[in-house]
Design a protein around this motif. Structure first.
Motif, mmCIF file in Angstrom:
data_model
loop_
_atom_site.group_PDB
_atom_site.id
_atom_site.type_symbol
_atom_site.label_atom_id
_atom_site.label_comp_id
_atom_site.label_asym_id
_atom_site.label_seq_id
_atom_site.Cartn_x
_atom_site.Cartn_y
_atom_site.Cartn_z
ATOM 1 N N GLN A 385 25.438 -12.459 -31.473
ATOM 2 C CA GLN A 385 24.656 -13.434 -32.203
ATOM 3 C C GLN A 385 24.614 -13.071 -33.681
ATOM 4 O O GLN A 385 24.556 -11.893 -34.041
ATOM 5 C CB GLN A 385 23.224 -13.509 -31.651
ATOM 6 C CG GLN A 385 23.150 -13.964 -30.201
ATOM 7 C CD GLN A 385 21.726 -14.019 -29.701
ATOM 8 O OE1 GLN A 385 20.796 -13.585 -30.361
ATOM 9 N NE2 GLN A 385 21.550 -14.560 -28.503
ATOM 10 N N ILE A 386 24.642 -14.093 -34.527
ATOM 11 C CA ILE A 386 24.559 -13.885 -35.977
ATOM 12 C C ILE A 386 23.095 -13.774 -36.367
ATOM 13 O O ILE A 386 22.280 -14.617 -35.997
ATOM 14 C CB ILE A 386 25.243 -15.036 -36.736
ATOM 15 C CG1 ILE A 386 26.733 -15.084 -36.372
ATOM 16 C CG2 ILE A 386 25.068 -14.880 -38.235
ATOM 17 C CD1 ILE A 386 27.467 -16.255 -36.991
ATOM 18 N N PRO A 390 16.436 -10.168 -42.693
ATOM 19 C CA PRO A 390 16.406 -8.802 -43.226
ATOM 20 C C PRO A 390 15.437 -7.895 -42.493
ATOM 21 O O PRO A 390 15.602 -6.674 -42.515
ATOM 22 C CB PRO A 390 15.979 -9.005 -44.693
ATOM 23 C CG PRO A 390 15.316 -10.345 -44.730
ATOM 24 C CD PRO A 390 16.019 -11.165 -43.692
ATOM 25 N N LEU A 391 14.440 -8.460 -41.826
ATOM 26 C CA LEU A 391 13.498 -7.631 -41.081
ATOM 27 C C LEU A 391 14.142 -6.995 -39.858
ATOM 28 O O LEU A 391 13.618 -6.029 -39.309
ATOM 29 C CB LEU A 391 12.293 -8.468 -40.658
ATOM 30 C CG LEU A 391 11.417 -8.995 -41.797
ATOM 31 C CD1 LEU A 391 10.330 -9.900 -41.252
ATOM 32 C CD2 LEU A 391 10.812 -7.846 -42.585
ATOM 33 N N GLU A 392 15.267 -7.551 -39.410
ATOM 34 C CA GLU A 392 15.976 -6.984 -38.267
ATOM 35 C C GLU A 392 16.896 -5.844 -38.686
ATOM 36 O O GLU A 392 17.499 -5.194 -37.827
ATOM 37 C CB GLU A 392 16.792 -8.064 -37.555
ATOM 38 C CG GLU A 392 15.966 -9.238 -37.031
ATOM 39 C CD GLU A 392 15.059 -8.838 -35.889
ATOM 40 O OE1 GLU A 392 15.312 -7.798 -35.265
ATOM 41 O OE2 GLU A 392 14.087 -9.573 -35.626
ATOM 42 N N TYR A 393 17.006 -5.589 -39.979
ATOM 43 C CA TYR A 393 17.892 -4.526 -40.450
ATOM 44 C C TYR A 393 17.220 -3.155 -40.400
ATOM 45 O O TYR A 393 17.898 -2.144 -40.600
ATOM 46 C CB TYR A 393 18.324 -4.788 -41.896
ATOM 47 C CG TYR A 393 19.025 -6.113 -42.125
ATOM 48 C CD1 TYR A 393 19.638 -6.797 -41.088
ATOM 49 C CD2 TYR A 393 19.070 -6.683 -43.387
ATOM 50 C CE1 TYR A 393 20.275 -7.998 -41.294
ATOM 51 C CE2 TYR A 393 19.717 -7.899 -43.608
ATOM 52 C CZ TYR A 393 20.303 -8.547 -42.558
ATOM 53 O OH TYR A 393 20.937 -9.745 -42.784
ATOM 54 N N VAL A 394 15.917 -3.122 -40.189
ATOM 55 C CA VAL A 394 15.181 -1.866 -40.240
ATOM 56 C C VAL A 394 14.405 -1.680 -38.937
ATOM 57 O O VAL A 394 14.296 -2.587 -38.112
ATOM 58 C CB VAL A 394 14.200 -1.840 -41.442
ATOM 59 C CG1 VAL A 394 14.969 -1.880 -42.752
ATOM 60 C CG2 VAL A 394 13.231 -3.022 -41.377
ATOM 61 N N ARG A 395 13.845 -0.480 -38.779
ATOM 62 C CA ARG A 395 13.057 -0.194 -37.579
ATOM 63 C C ARG A 395 11.840 -1.110 -37.519
ATOM 64 O O ARG A 395 11.209 -1.402 -38.525
ATOM 65 C CB ARG A 395 12.594 1.264 -37.577
ATOM 66 C CG ARG A 395 13.682 2.294 -37.482
ATOM 67 C CD ARG A 395 13.110 3.633 -37.010
ATOM 68 N NE ARG A 395 11.801 3.910 -37.560
ATOM 69 C CZ ARG A 395 11.586 4.586 -38.688
ATOM 70 N NH1 ARG A 395 12.615 5.036 -39.379
ATOM 71 N NH2 ARG A 395 10.363 4.814 -39.102
ATOM 72 N N GLN A 396 11.504 -1.528 -36.296
ATOM 73 C CA GLN A 396 10.436 -2.502 -36.130
ATOM 74 C C GLN A 396 9.041 -1.901 -36.259
ATOM 75 O O GLN A 396 8.053 -2.637 -36.244
ATOM 76 C CB GLN A 396 10.578 -3.182 -34.765
ATOM 77 C CG GLN A 396 11.876 -3.966 -34.612
ATOM 78 C CD GLN A 396 12.035 -5.038 -35.684
ATOM 79 O OE1 GLN A 396 11.303 -6.021 -35.700
ATOM 80 N NE2 GLN A 396 12.980 -4.843 -36.594
#
Length: 474
Positions: A385-386, A390-396
């Motif tokens: 999935q594309i 940007p919040l998915e690029y870092v630890r949650q």
């Protein structure tokens, strides 16, 4: 330098980028830094209003060249229609602290559809302070520094209120800082693992340090190339140093292993080095150039940061090849000859011997394994999935993610989508029919899933009770 700029992912002539720049030029900044102040019992109390007032004043005192405007419920303006004329007045003249003043202020604010939708949560337990950046500093290092200054300024106000920071500038700044932290961790981890494997394989310091020297120079040269041509480390290219450490070591290990084996057979440094390069120069060049061509294929992507990643990695692989075929042999030529007997005296394991002497049985078995892995990979590729969040690029578990989730749940999101409508002539916005079309479009957008509060010119001139335009009969 580091960049987490989402705009930089696309070419400058992309229609969305052109529209973004034009919109910023015509209507001001498109980037907002959001400060959410949450009180479990509601924000309409003396202590919370005092903090909102103080935070707003402190944000307004930031350098003028970075801040376009600061908005909050206490610094809001009320638009009223009087005798066909729109009148603008402040929502409050002074900080309300008495119960009567707070009740009157709340009544005034809750009559304003635009303010309640943008600056107050439906349960009235959270209020937003919105800082608008100047367009000139969007996604710049100055914007990053301002986001960090805002964080340091507002966080001491927490308690009993909870303070959340979100918005494009803060998210980008946090992602960039996460990239820097990752780079500081990834490179040392890769080096430690590499040194351990090299020391276990060669059992001598030169076998560990020489490939490391080649890898280090490769990374330095590649980063220097990126700086020279204006490339920045992004969420994609931040892994280039780790990739190059692995690829550069492969060439060095091949040459060093062959050199040690040649020394063991005939302890003549010059002859061993010559034989090693004669047998390996062509394979090393072929494998390196084929890998570089593969990454050059990535350099044809539409995304700017992916193109830069592909080109920089391809150049780095070529640097690794040149250093392995020139710098490493030069070091071996001047260092004392010291063979590693264990490289040739050790017998291969039974598993390796069986694989080599299986008369084709093992080869067919590994071929079947390869076919199965390929088939599974094809199935998995269809599920990719594309994701450009940007919040998915870092630890949650990072504060920026928690704050963004809170603002999303409370206000519908922290990122904005703007639509510009061209009426075709000056002052067309005064036409009730045209305003009716804008209202219809807004109603359509409101029905779309995944959107937060929607506002337009209609919210400024429309009376909530009668749903009529101020001063205009529709």
């Amino acid at each position: 330098s580091f960049s987490a700029d989402l705009q930089g992912m696309l070419p400058g002539d992309d229609p969305s980028v052109v529209d973004f720049v034009e919109m910023s030029r015509s209507y001001g900044s498109q980037d907002y830094l959001l400060v959410a102040v949450h009180h479990p019992d509601g924000v309409f109390n003396p202590g919370t209003l005092q903090k909102v007032w103080a935070i707003t004043e402190a944000l307004q005192a930031l350098p003028d060249h970075g801040v376009e405007e600061v908005r909050s419920v206490l610094y809001a303006e009320i638009v009223e229609g009087r005798d066909g004329v729109l009148v603008v007045r402040p929502a409050v003249e002074a900080l309300p602290q008495t119960p009567e003043a707070i009740a009157a202020f709340r009544e005034t604010i809750e009559k304003e559809r635009l303010l309640t939708r943008l600056l107050l949560s439906p349960d009235r337990r959270t209020t937003l302070i919105v800082l608008e950046e100047r367009p000139q500093i969007i996604n710049s290092d100055e914007a990053m520094r301002m986001s960090e200054a805002v964080e340091a300024l507002v966080m001491p106000y927490a308690g009993p209120e909870e303070i959340y920071l979100s918005g494009g500038p803060y998210i980008i700044s946090s992602v960039r800082n996460a990239m820097i932290r990752d780079l500081r961790v990834l490179i040392p981890v890769a080096l430690v693992l590499l040194l351990g494997v090299l020391l276990a394989s060669f059992r001598q310091w030169r076998g560990m340090l020489l490939p490391l020297a080649v890898s280090g120079l490769t990374v330095v040269w590649t980063l220097g190339f990126m700086s020279l041509v204006g490339f920045k480390l992004t969420i994609v290219s931040v892994v280039i140093p780790v990739i190059l450490i692995a690829l550069a070591d492969a060439d060095s290990i091949h040459i060093l292993t062959r050199y040690q084996e040649a020394l063991h057979r005939a302890p003549n440094r010059r002859r061993a080095l010559y034989r090693s390069l004669r047998s390996l120069a062509q394979p090393v060049a072929y494998t390196s150039l084929s890998s570089a061509v593969g990454f050059l294929g990535v350099a044809t992507a539409y995304s700017v940061i992916v193109r830069e990643f592909g080109l920089a990695t391809a150049v780095g692989i070529v640097f690794a090849m040149l250093l392995s075929l020139t710098f490493l042999p030069a070091l071996l030529a001047v260092l004392p000859a010291r063979s590693a007997a264990h490289l040739t005296r050790r017998r291969a394991s039974r598993w390796v011997q069986g694989w080599r002497q299986g008369n084709g049985v093992q080869s067919r078995r590994w071929l079947r394994v390869a076919v199965v892995v390929f088939a599974v990979s094809l199935l998995g590729a269809g599920r990719i999935q594309i994701n450009n969040n940007p919040l998915e690029y870092v630890r949650q578990d990072l504060p920026v993610v928690r704050s963004a989730r809170f603002v999303q749940d409370t206000f519908g999101g922290s990122l904005t989508l703007r639509l510009v409508l061209d009426a075709g002539q000056a002052d067309r916005w005064k036409d009730p029919q045209w305003l009716g079309r804008v209202a219809a479009l807004q109603a359509y957008v409101e029905a779309l899933p995944g959107t937060g509060p929607r506002t337009s010119l209609v919210d400024v001139v429309r009376d909530d009770d009668s749903l009529e335009m101020h001063g205009y009969d529709t």
